[in-house]
Write a protein that holds these residues in place. Structure first.
Motif, PDB file in Angstrom:
ATOM      1  N   LEU A   1       0.862  -1.186   0.000  1.00 25.08           N
ATOM      2  CA  LEU A   1       0.000   0.000   0.000  1.00 25.08           C
ATOM      3  C   LEU A   1       0.896   1.233   0.000  1.00 25.08           C
ATOM      4  O   LEU A   1       1.690   1.425   0.924  1.00 25.08           O
ATOM      5  CB  LEU A   1      -0.891   0.009   1.252  1.00 25.08           C
ATOM      6  N   VAL A   2       0.790   2.044  -1.050  1.00 26.72           N
ATOM      7  CA  VAL A   2       1.554   3.295  -1.090  1.00 26.72           C
ATOM      8  C   VAL A   2       0.657   4.399  -0.533  1.00 26.72           C
ATOM      9  O   VAL A   2      -0.394   4.706  -1.096  1.00 26.72           O
ATOM     10  CB  VAL A   2       2.027   3.621  -2.519  1.00 26.72           C
ATOM     11  N   LEU A   3       1.080   4.957   0.585  1.00 27.07           N
ATOM     12  CA  LEU A   3       0.251   5.907   1.333  1.00 27.07           C
ATOM     13  C   LEU A   3       0.363   7.312   0.762  1.00 27.07           C
ATOM     14  O   LEU A   3       1.219   7.582  -0.084  1.00 27.07           O
ATOM     15  CB  LEU A   3       0.689   5.882   2.803  1.00 27.07           C
ATOM     16  N   PRO A   4      -0.482   8.239   1.232  1.00 26.98           N
ATOM     17  CA  PRO A   4      -0.328   9.640   0.832  1.00 26.98           C
ATOM     18  C   PRO A   4       1.014  10.200   1.313  1.00 26.98           C
ATOM     19  O   PRO A   4       1.665   9.610   2.179  1.00 26.98           O
ATOM     20  CB  PRO A   4      -1.483  10.346   1.547  1.00 26.98           C
ATOM     21  N   GLN A   5       1.366  11.367   0.767  1.00 28.48           N
ATOM     22  CA  GLN A   5       2.666  11.969   1.087  1.00 28.48           C
ATOM     23  C   GLN A   5       2.880  12.146   2.582  1.00 28.48           C
ATOM     24  O   GLN A   5       4.012  12.188   3.048  1.00 28.48           O
ATOM     25  CB  GLN A   5       2.797  13.335   0.393  1.00 28.48           C
ATOM     26  N   SER A   6       1.803  12.271   3.344  1.00 27.75           N
ATOM     27  CA  SER A   6       1.994  12.543   4.769  1.00 27.75           C
ATOM     28  C   SER A   6       2.466  11.327   5.561  1.00 27.75           C
ATOM     29  O   SER A   6       2.737  11.452   6.752  1.00 27.75           O
ATOM     30  CB  SER A   6       0.711  13.095   5.383  1.00 27.75           C
ATOM     31  N   MET A   7       2.597  10.160   4.925  1.00 27.21           N
ATOM     32  CA  MET A   7       3.208   9.008   5.607  1.00 27.21           C
ATOM     33  C   MET A   7       4.596   9.440   6.088  1.00 27.21           C
ATOM     34  O   MET A   7       5.461   9.774   5.283  1.00 27.21           O
ATOM     35  CB  MET A   7       3.318   7.834   4.632  1.00 27.21           C
ATOM     36  N   PRO A   8       4.797   9.466   7.416  1.00 25.64           N
ATOM     37  CA  PRO A   8       6.050  10.052   7.904  1.00 25.64           C
ATOM     38  C   PRO A   8       7.246   9.102   7.854  1.00 25.64           C
ATOM     39  O   PRO A   8       8.364   9.517   8.067  1.00 25.64           O
ATOM     40  CB  PRO A   8       5.716  10.422   9.350  1.00 25.64           C
ATOM     41  N   PHE A   9       6.986   7.809   7.576  1.00 24.45           N
ATOM     42  CA  PHE A   9       8.071   6.816   7.619  1.00 24.45           C
ATOM     43  C   PHE A   9       8.326   6.213   6.241  1.00 24.45           C
ATOM     44  O   PHE A   9       7.550   6.407   5.315  1.00 24.45           O
ATOM     45  CB  PHE A   9       7.723   5.705   8.610  1.00 24.45           C
TER      46      PHE A   9
ATOM     47  N   GLY B   1       6.464  14.245   2.591  1.00 29.19           N
ATOM     48  CA  GLY B   1       6.033  14.205   3.984  1.00 29.19           C
ATOM     49  C   GLY B   1       6.860  13.260   4.832  1.00 29.19           C
ATOM     50  O   GLY B   1       6.656  13.140   6.036  1.00 29.19           O
ATOM     51  N   ARG B   2       7.811  12.569   4.186  1.00 28.65           N
ATOM     52  CA  ARG B   2       8.618  11.592   4.911  1.00 28.65           C
ATOM     53  C   ARG B   2       9.633  12.332   5.775  1.00 28.65           C
ATOM     54  O   ARG B   2      10.407  13.156   5.273  1.00 28.65           O
ATOM     55  CB  ARG B   2       9.326  10.700   3.889  1.00 28.65           C
ATOM     56  N   MET B   3       9.647  12.023   7.063  1.00 24.39           N
ATOM     57  CA  MET B   3      10.477  12.785   8.004  1.00 24.39           C
ATOM     58  C   MET B   3      11.960  12.745   7.645  1.00 24.39           C
ATOM     59  O   MET B   3      12.699  13.671   7.939  1.00 24.39           O
ATOM     60  CB  MET B   3      10.264  12.274   9.426  1.00 24.39           C
ATOM     61  N   LYS B   4      12.379  11.647   7.015  1.00 26.92           N
ATOM     62  CA  LYS B   4      13.772  11.508   6.601  1.00 26.92           C
ATOM     63  C   LYS B   4      14.222  12.693   5.741  1.00 26.92           C
ATOM     64  O   LYS B   4      15.391  13.063   5.758  1.00 26.92           O
ATOM     65  CB  LYS B   4      13.910  10.195   5.820  1.00 26.92           C
TER      66      LYS B   4
ATOM     67  N   VAL C   1      11.890  15.710   5.198  1.00 29.59           N
ATOM     68  CA  VAL C   1      11.265  16.960   5.627  1.00 29.59           C
ATOM     69  C   VAL C   1      12.068  17.630   6.743  1.00 29.59           C
ATOM     70  O   VAL C   1      12.348  18.834   6.688  1.00 29.59           O
ATOM     71  CB  VAL C   1       9.813  16.709   6.099  1.00 29.59           C
ATOM     72  N   ARG C   2      12.458  16.839   7.747  1.00 30.92           N
ATOM     73  CA  ARG C   2      13.140  17.459   8.893  1.00 30.92           C
ATOM     74  C   ARG C   2      14.482  18.076   8.503  1.00 30.92           C
ATOM     75  O   ARG C   2      14.698  19.270   8.721  1.00 30.92           O
ATOM     76  CB  ARG C   2      13.294  16.446  10.031  1.00 30.92           C
ATOM     77  N   PRO C   3      15.404  17.320   7.887  1.00 32.09           N
ATOM     78  CA  PRO C   3      16.676  17.969   7.518  1.00 32.09           C
ATOM     79  C   PRO C   3      16.491  19.026   6.440  1.00 32.09           C
ATOM     80  O   PRO C   3      17.290  19.965   6.360  1.00 32.09           O
ATOM     81  CB  PRO C   3      17.546  16.807   7.018  1.00 32.09           C
ATOM     82  N   GLY C   4      15.431  18.905   5.620  1.00 34.23           N
ATOM     83  CA  GLY C   4      15.155  19.920   4.594  1.00 34.23           C
ATOM     84  C   GLY C   4      14.863  21.271   5.235  1.00 34.23           C
ATOM     85  O   GLY C   4      15.397  22.302   4.825  1.00 34.23           O
ATOM     86  N   TYR C   5      14.011  21.264   6.271  1.00 36.21           N
ATOM     87  CA  TYR C   5      13.713  22.520   6.969  1.00 36.21           C
ATOM     88  C   TYR C   5      14.929  23.047   7.727  1.00 36.21           C
ATOM     89  O   TYR C   5      15.132  24.256   7.825  1.00 36.21           O
ATOM     90  CB  TYR C   5      12.513  22.349   7.912  1.00 36.21           C
ATOM     91  N   VAL C   6      15.734  22.146   8.272  1.00 35.54           N
ATOM     92  CA  VAL C   6      16.938  22.593   8.979  1.00 35.54           C
ATOM     93  C   VAL C   6      17.861  23.341   8.006  1.00 35.54           C
ATOM     94  O   VAL C   6      18.374  24.420   8.310  1.00 35.54           O
ATOM     95  CB  VAL C   6      17.661  21.392   9.643  1.00 35.54           C
ATOM     96  N   LEU C   7      18.022  22.788   6.802  1.00 39.11           N
ATOM     97  CA  LEU C   7      18.851  23.435   5.774  1.00 39.11           C
ATOM     98  C   LEU C   7      18.307  24.807   5.402  1.00 39.11           C
ATOM     99  O   LEU C   7      19.040  25.798   5.342  1.00 39.11           O
ATOM    100  CB  LEU C   7      18.837  22.593   4.491  1.00 39.11           C
ATOM    101  N   LEU C   8      16.992  24.840   5.135  1.00 39.00           N
ATOM    102  CA  LEU C   8      16.365  26.083   4.689  1.00 39.00           C
ATOM    103  C   LEU C   8      16.438  27.137   5.790  1.00 39.00           C
ATOM    104  O   LEU C   8      16.681  28.317   5.536  1.00 39.00           O
ATOM    105  CB  LEU C   8      14.906  25.801   4.299  1.00 39.00           C
ATOM    106  N   ASN C   9      16.268  26.683   7.024  1.00 35.58           N
ATOM    107  CA  ASN C   9      16.310  27.588   8.170  1.00 35.58           C
ATOM    108  C   ASN C   9      17.693  28.224   8.318  1.00 35.58           C
ATOM    109  O   ASN C   9      17.816  29.411   8.619  1.00 35.58           O
ATOM    110  CB  ASN C   9      15.942  26.793   9.428  1.00 35.58           C
TER     111      ASN C   9
ATOM    112  N   TYR D   1       1.270  18.000   6.616  1.00 36.33           N
ATOM    113  CA  TYR D   1       2.176  17.044   7.257  1.00 36.33           C
ATOM    114  C   TYR D   1       1.454  16.197   8.301  1.00 36.33           C
ATOM    115  O   TYR D   1       0.469  16.623   8.900  1.00 36.33           O
ATOM    116  CB  TYR D   1       3.353  17.777   7.924  1.00 36.33           C
ATOM    117  N   HIS D   2       1.987  15.015   8.520  1.00 37.11           N
ATOM    118  CA  HIS D   2       1.530  14.121   9.584  1.00 37.11           C
ATOM    119  C   HIS D   2       1.770  14.813  10.934  1.00 37.11           C
ATOM    120  O   HIS D   2       2.776  15.517  11.086  1.00 37.11           O
ATOM    121  CB  HIS D   2       2.368  12.845   9.481  1.00 37.11           C
ATOM    122  N   PRO D   3       0.870  14.630  11.908  1.00 36.90           N
ATOM    123  CA  PRO D   3       1.049  15.319  13.197  1.00 36.90           C
ATOM    124  C   PRO D   3       2.415  15.071  13.842  1.00 36.90           C
ATOM    125  O   PRO D   3       2.994  15.982  14.437  1.00 36.90           O
ATOM    126  CB  PRO D   3      -0.069  14.735  14.064  1.00 36.90           C
TER     127      PRO D   3
END
Ligand SMILES: [Zn+2]
Length: 639
Positions: free
Chosen positions: A275-283, A593-596, A598-606, A624-626
């Protein structure tokens, strides 16, 4: 020597003796349930999916046999509304004891249970919005934007907020799932029947004949369509995405299954669907039986991320058939799975690829342990200690995956060859299938199987492998595939530093023509790693000039549809402070939406442009997923 471990050598015994549990297998510290006193013979979930209220409403029924006489039965729950409890159809009193932090709220049922006198326990309940297992997506969070979507993630101990249960991987039973929903449903089992009811609701009946633990139970309901990707496999996803998913997986899935079968034994679960989930699948993925959940970032158009499918499929033996008895022994699930995944790669693409994947894994392990800081003394050990009410999620890291893999690889090398280790793979999975075990049972079985090679096994530094924090001894990997990436990166740095005028003529598109996407990743990572090394600076005049030339020569990076490559390319561009790329990264962060990533992406942009990072986050936070949203807020200091 202990009676529980008759095969272990005196030398190994002297190492493990201070650690071995009093009973075998070791008791699971992450459950408050009284699971040791009962045997669950069957579990049945009857639930209605209520999208408007964002709850599941219904009941769970257990067919149980007490193993001893006892006056109470205790189940795990978290954030559940319990309505009533019956035993053999008669209402019983029950009590929810005070919350126990991450381990939840134990549900006590008092009754005069007699050993071997089987009974039927039924609990009516509702989930609540505070539960951590279920994620209810609003239509805008889906690809179709029109219909809601529900999916679950129970590992490690979130199943207790899905249904009351003995929430431990030590308890396994066959399951029946009877689910009513207005949208198509997938569960961790095989569909047996679909019955239309009133008001657009359909009843879906699933069964799972193979005994499974609570953490492998899953539910998904949304606008799902399916297409074949192999003789026993289908891919499920939202309609607009179906063809791309089918193309990504259709060539490899059956090859993976057949190869895994030749390494272990026949695939026991009948169908293998994804099952391929929506983009908000965080894993990245989750190995639910019959239905792997996967992030859409695997769909890269180049079939270069399908090794995640080899991983999730390998769980069909490691984890799903043979299960860690508790999350203290999580390496038995993940280390074995990574080992099988890389053996599949080796059989399909050659030994060099197995070693290349292992080198990437080793780098991940180094980074992961370095990032742990003070918790490394606890969480970088192979055999974990979660006996103080720990949330197993806090201990999750690359360690059980890569240290576990490296131990099995080291055993293989110590025995002399893959061929010497292969018979043990089959023996181990045959011996423990449908069961759960701990590290000590694994060791005893290893020494039993190689009873004529105990001296050889005794040369392994077990103390370090099992109990020492930090990196294990590094194996000798074949570096052929990595060397090409390292030497090309080194050449760029040398020319930038010494002969920037010949940048244009010294490089050509053919440099990376034959790179796999993993090689591109290693190459781009290596380039970034030179930043600030011996005064090297990508944002210098010559560094930026090199980037402009690289963009022109290596166009496949800018045009890539592979998130692993895109992310690393952005990281290089932002390290070089190429300002025209900031907005492009911001736009891309609205599509994943995958945290792998999204998280470092925002850190870079920040780091590059805080105002843009915050504006971008505000724009996309609802998609994004909660869990992901909360983590990014923390990363950006927005709490
Ligand atoms: Zn895994």
């Amino acid at each position: 020597m202990s009676a529980n471990y008759p095969n272990i050598s005196p030398k190994l015994w002297s190492i493990i003796a201070p650690h071995v549990p009093q009973s075998s297998p070791e008791q699971d510290p992450s459950t408050l349930s009284s699971y040791l006193k009962f045997k669950v013979e069957k579990s049945i979930l009857d639930l209605k999916v209520k999208f408007t209220d964002k709850i599941l409403d219904g009941s769970v029924t257990y067919i149980i046999k007490p193993l001893v006489d006892t006056k109470e039965l205790v189940l795990d729950t978290a954030h559940l509304k319990i309505k009533n409890v019956t035993i053999n159809g008669t209402i019983q009193s029950f009590e929810l004891k005070p919350s126990n932090g991450p381990l939840g709220v134990p549900l006590y049922v008092n009754y005069d249970f007699k050993a071997d006198e089987g009974f039927k326990l039924e609990i009516s309940y509702e989930t609540t919005k505070k539960g951590t297992a279920l994620q209810w997506l609003e239509p805008p969070q889906t690809d179709g934007k029109k219909l809601p979507y529900l999916f679950s993630q129970c590992e490690a101990i979130h199943a207790r907020s899905f249904f009351p249960c003995f929430d431990t991987p030590s308890v396994k039973s066959p399951f029946e799932f009877n689910i009513q929903s207005s949208l198509p449903v997938l569960m961790s089992g095989l569909l047996s029947k679909k019955t239309p009811l009133e008001n657009g609701i359909t009843l879906y009946n699933f069964y799972q004949p193979v005994p499974i633990p609570s953490y492998l139970c899953s539910i998904a309901s949304g606008d799902l369509k399916d297409a074949p990707i192999g003789p026993r496999s289908r891919v499920w996803t939202e309609p607009s995405f179906l063809e791309a998913c089918q193309n990504e997986f259709k060539d490899d899935t059956e090859n993976f299954i057949k190869t895994a079968e030749s390494l272990v034994f026949e695939y026991e679960w009948k169908d293998y669907d994804v099952l391929v989930l929506p983009q908000s699948m965080p894993f990245g993925g989750m190995e639910h039986p019959n239905c792997t959940f996967a992030t859409p970032t695997l769909i890269s158009g180049d079939k270069e991320n399908v090794d995640v499918i080899a991983h999730e499929l390998s769980h069909s033996w490691a984890g799903n058939l043979v299960t860690n008895g508790s999350f203290e022994h999580f390496w038995l699930n993940e280390g074995w799975t990574v080992y099988l995944e890389r053996r599949i790669l080796e059989r399909l693409h050659g030994e060099k690829h197995r070693h290349f994947s292992s080198i990437i894994g080793w780098t991940d392990l180094e980074n992961s342990i370095a990032a742990m800081g003070s918790t490394a003394s606890r969480y970088s050990k192979l055999v974990l200690n979660l006996k103080h009410g720990d949330d197993p999620d806090d201990s999750f890291s690359t360690v059980p995956y890569e240290k576990g893999f490296n131990l099995l690889f080291h055993i293989e090398q110590t025995l002399g060859s893959k061929e010497a280790f292969d018979p043990f793979i089959k023996h181990y999975f045959e011996k423990f299938k449908y069961k759960s075990l701990d590290t000590y049972q694994f060791l005893d079985t290893l020494y039993e199987f190689y009873s004529d090679k105990k001296d050889l096994l005794d040369t392994i530094d077990w103390e370090t492998w099992l109990y020492a924090p930090g990196l294990p001894p590094k194996p000798d990997f074949d570096t052929t595939l990595a060397d090409e990436c390292f030497s090309l990166a080194g050449r760029w740095i040398k020319v930038i530093s010494n002969a920037p005028d010949s940048l244009e003529s010294d490089f050509s598109p053919s440099d990376i023509e034959n790179f796999t996407s993993n090689q591109n990743g290693v190459f781009l990572d290596k380039l970034v790693s030179y930043q600030n090394q011996d005064g090297f600076d990508w944002s210098s005049k010559n560094g930026q000039k090199a980037i402009r030339i690289m963009k022109k020569k290596y166009t496949k990076y800018e045009n890539s549809s592979n998130a692993e490559v895109i992310f690393r390319w952005f990281r290089l561009l932002l390290t070089a402070q190429i300002q025209s790329e900031y907005q492009k990264l911001a736009d891309w962060l609205g599509t994943v939406g995958r945290m792998k990533f999204v998280r470092p992406g925002y850190v870079l942009l920040n780091e590059a442009d805080r105002e843009l990072a915050i504006a971008t986050f505000k724009k996309y936070e609802q998609s994004y997923h909660p869990i992901c949203k909360a983590m990014v807020m923390k990363d950006l200091g927005l709490n």
